[in-house]
Design an enzyme around this catalytic site. Structure first.
Site, mmCIF file in Angstrom:
data_model
loop_
_atom_site.group_PDB
_atom_site.id
_atom_site.type_symbol
_atom_site.label_atom_id
_atom_site.label_comp_id
_atom_site.label_asym_id
_atom_site.label_seq_id
_atom_site.Cartn_x
_atom_site.Cartn_y
_atom_site.Cartn_z
ATOM 1 N N ASP A 31 0.845 -1.194 0.000
ATOM 2 C CA ASP A 31 0.000 0.000 0.000
ATOM 3 C C ASP A 31 0.881 1.244 0.000
ATOM 4 O O ASP A 31 1.884 1.304 0.711
ATOM 5 C CB ASP A 31 -0.926 -0.016 1.231
ATOM 6 C CG ASP A 31 -2.084 0.950 1.076
ATOM 7 O OD1 ASP A 31 -3.227 0.481 0.937
ATOM 8 O OD2 ASP A 31 -1.844 2.180 1.075
ATOM 9 N N ASN A 88 -12.937 -3.277 2.462
ATOM 10 C CA ASN A 88 -13.817 -2.131 2.618
ATOM 11 C C ASN A 88 -14.884 -2.226 1.541
ATOM 12 O O ASN A 88 -14.597 -2.574 0.393
ATOM 13 C CB ASN A 88 -13.044 -0.816 2.473
ATOM 14 C CG ASN A 88 -12.176 -0.541 3.682
ATOM 15 O OD1 ASN A 88 -12.560 -0.861 4.806
ATOM 16 N ND2 ASN A 88 -11.004 0.031 3.458
ATOM 17 N N VAL A 97 -10.860 2.981 -3.634
ATOM 18 C CA VAL A 97 -10.560 2.471 -4.977
ATOM 19 C C VAL A 97 -11.588 1.388 -5.317
ATOM 20 O O VAL A 97 -11.572 0.301 -4.719
ATOM 21 C CB VAL A 97 -9.120 1.898 -5.055
ATOM 22 C CG1 VAL A 97 -8.836 1.418 -6.476
ATOM 23 C CG2 VAL A 97 -8.090 2.939 -4.627
ATOM 24 N N HIS A 101 -10.203 -5.357 -3.428
ATOM 25 C CA HIS A 101 -8.870 -5.593 -2.857
ATOM 26 C C HIS A 101 -9.024 -5.977 -1.400
ATOM 27 O O HIS A 101 -9.917 -5.492 -0.710
ATOM 28 C CB HIS A 101 -7.962 -4.365 -3.010
ATOM 29 C CG HIS A 101 -8.567 -3.098 -2.513
ATOM 30 N ND1 HIS A 101 -9.470 -2.367 -3.264
ATOM 31 C CD2 HIS A 101 -8.440 -2.428 -1.340
ATOM 32 C CE1 HIS A 101 -9.851 -1.313 -2.573
ATOM 33 N NE2 HIS A 101 -9.240 -1.328 -1.383
HETATM 34 P P1 5GP Z 1 -9.779 1.324 0.177
HETATM 35 O O1 5GP Z 1 -10.066 2.433 1.130
HETATM 36 O O2 5GP Z 1 -10.340 1.581 -1.203
HETATM 37 O O3 5GP Z 1 -10.154 -0.025 0.726
HETATM 38 O O4 5GP Z 1 -8.218 1.262 0.077
HETATM 39 C C1 5GP Z 1 -7.492 1.623 -1.047
HETATM 40 C C2 5GP Z 1 -6.032 1.568 -0.663
HETATM 41 O O5 5GP Z 1 -5.270 1.745 -1.841
HETATM 42 C C3 5GP Z 1 -5.620 2.658 0.320
HETATM 43 O O6 5GP Z 1 -5.059 2.055 1.476
HETATM 44 C C4 5GP Z 1 -4.587 3.479 -0.470
HETATM 45 O O7 5GP Z 1 -3.516 3.923 0.338
HETATM 46 C C5 5GP Z 1 -4.141 2.505 -1.538
HETATM 47 N N1 5GP Z 1 -3.716 3.144 -2.776
HETATM 48 C C6 5GP Z 1 -4.357 4.148 -3.433
HETATM 49 N N2 5GP Z 1 -3.692 4.465 -4.564
HETATM 50 C C7 5GP Z 1 -2.606 3.655 -4.605
HETATM 51 C C8 5GP Z 1 -1.523 3.527 -5.536
HETATM 52 O O8 5GP Z 1 -1.422 4.222 -6.540
HETATM 53 N N3 5GP Z 1 -0.597 2.563 -5.251
HETATM 54 C C9 5GP Z 1 -0.685 1.768 -4.141
HETATM 55 N N4 5GP Z 1 0.283 0.859 -3.985
HETATM 56 N N5 5GP Z 1 -1.686 1.874 -3.252
HETATM 57 C C10 5GP Z 1 -2.628 2.800 -3.473
#
Ligand code: 5GP
Length: 114
Positions: A31, A88, A97, A101
């Site tokens: 992340d 999530n 996103v 995931h």
């Molecule tokens: P969500 O809140 O959608 O479950 O988590 C999305 C995760 O993706 C977040 O923890 C965020 O830090 C991570 N994330 C967002 N953009 C990127 C990216 O460009 N690269 C990586 N490696 N992680 C990302």
């Protein structure tokens, strides 16, 4: 809902990520804004918006995500101390996103989820 997320770009190799695992179905990356010393995202290459959109057809894929997560946890030395696996789903959970995931988080004492 658009499939065009940052994860789609990472899967296609059009955006950079620190990969920790890859096979024909899954990708695991560090992340970019880790919440703990170990914070890895296990991402299916197939587009599924979030866990609520998974169907019977995705059973094997979901099982593979969980098993890969536990393998990575073992490799990262998290087995003894423990770790958290989390999906999530939707706005209240803070989904950022919209491409499925699984978060693998560990390496320090974790706060209690809300
Ligand atoms: P969500 O809140 O959608 O479950 O988590 C999305 C995760 O993706 C977040 O923890 C965020 O830090 C991570 N994330 C967002 N953009 C990127 C990216 O460009 N690269 C990586 N490696 N992680 C990302």
């Amino acid at each position: 809902m658009s499939e065009e997320t940052i994860f789609a770009k990472i899967i296609r190799g059009e955006a950079r990520a620190d990969k920790v695992y890859e096979d024909e179905k899954l990708l695991a990356i560090k992340d970019i804004q880790p919440l703990a010393p170990v914070h890895i995202l296990i991402i299916p290459k197939k587009f599924i918006r979030d866990i609520s959109q998974a169907t019977d057809e995705d059973q094997d894929l979901l099982g593979a995500m969980l098993l890969v997560a536990t393998d990575i946890a073992r490799q990262q030395g998290l087995e003894e101390g423990g770790y958290r696996l989390a999906f999530n789903c939707g706005e209240d959970a803070g989904l950022m996103v919209p491409h499925l995931h699984l978060h693998l988080i560990g390496g320090s004492k974790l706060g209690t989820p809300a």
